[in-house]
Design an enzyme around this catalytic site. Sequence first.
Site, PDB file in Angstrom:
ATOM      1  N   SER A  25     -42.414 -18.392  10.166  1.00 36.01           N
ATOM      2  CA  SER A  25     -41.694 -18.607   8.904  1.00 36.01           C
ATOM      3  C   SER A  25     -42.516 -19.384   7.885  1.00 36.01           C
ATOM      4  CB  SER A  25     -40.419 -19.427   9.135  1.00 36.01           C
ATOM      5  OG  SER A  25     -39.533 -18.749   9.945  1.00 36.01           O
ATOM      6  N   GLU A  80     -31.948 -11.721  15.720  1.00 41.23           N
ATOM      7  CA  GLU A  80     -31.684 -10.628  14.778  1.00 41.23           C
ATOM      8  C   GLU A  80     -30.938  -9.479  15.459  1.00 41.23           C
ATOM      9  OE1 GLU A  80     -35.148 -10.107  11.708  1.00 41.23           O
ATOM     10  OE2 GLU A  80     -36.002 -10.886  13.566  1.00 41.23           O
ATOM     11  N   HIS A 241     -32.317 -23.428   6.364  1.00 36.81           N
ATOM     12  CA  HIS A 241     -33.516 -22.585   6.355  1.00 36.81           C
ATOM     13  C   HIS A 241     -34.358 -22.866   5.117  1.00 36.81           C
ATOM     14  CE1 HIS A 241     -36.084 -19.310   7.486  1.00 36.81           C
ATOM     15  NE2 HIS A 241     -35.824 -18.620   6.389  1.00 36.81           N
TER      16      HIS A 241
END
Length: 266
Positions: A25, A80, A241
């Site tokens: 990320s 996911e 996030h």
Amino acid sequence: MQDTLDYIEQFTDGFKPEIGIVLGSGLGEIADVYCEYKIPYEHIPGFSKSTIEGHKGQLVFAEINNRKVVMMQGRMHYYEGHSMQEITYPIKVMKKLGVEKLILTNAAGAVNKSFRPGDIMVITDHINMMGANPLIGPNDKTLGVRFPDMSEVYDKNYIKLTDKAGRILNIDIKHGVYIASSGPSYETPAEIKMARYIGADAAGMSTVPEAIVANYCGMRILGLSCITNFAAGISNKKLSHSEVIETANNIKSKFKELILLLIKNI
Ligand code: HPA
């Protein structure tokens, strides 16, 4: 697998990578700077799409510091909805492409109270709390054994090289154990307290399945965590996030320098 390899071959003119890198990320910048061939995952037979913000979702091939490298700009995650087999398929593909050395990177929360957002931790070992293992199912003997040894997943020499690179670049490299849970919810304060009791230093939602498969395939592994936040219960701040991406953005140039030096030396 043969379809996957044939498809990749069409776009890469026989490029034979020796080093694989999985960029976590907010850490994908290096693949923007160095890119000879790129292939979106959605076009590659057998690849699932990575769907989250901060992840581009493409395989990038480049020569960096005279080493041939394949990078995953973004990874697939268990949360996911992909299976453990799906999220680790690219590691098997890298192995078939000739990759013997693998750098796994991620964003992680500090479990160790002496760590701070912005720190870089080299992974010395991991704890799998995802409740699943990517090797469940029939074993492909051409890749590895049924019951792989896991006593040194993260190459000791690579850890030393990371320390050395840190000294050269003036980065204080932390050492620690990475604990993975499935996500997508962050951990509770009680879970993080437990993680600390059982020996973890940083918490995340990735890397472990890839490390298990790469170790099984006989690759040498280097794991790096960017500490993006205090894990739950350490500070009063709520986890988000956007904080993870923001801290990753702040560290990314330092992180890139470290990776560039490591590519040269591993
Ligand atoms: N927990 C789990 N995964 C994470 C965290 C965290 O605190 N930070 C970044 N990824």
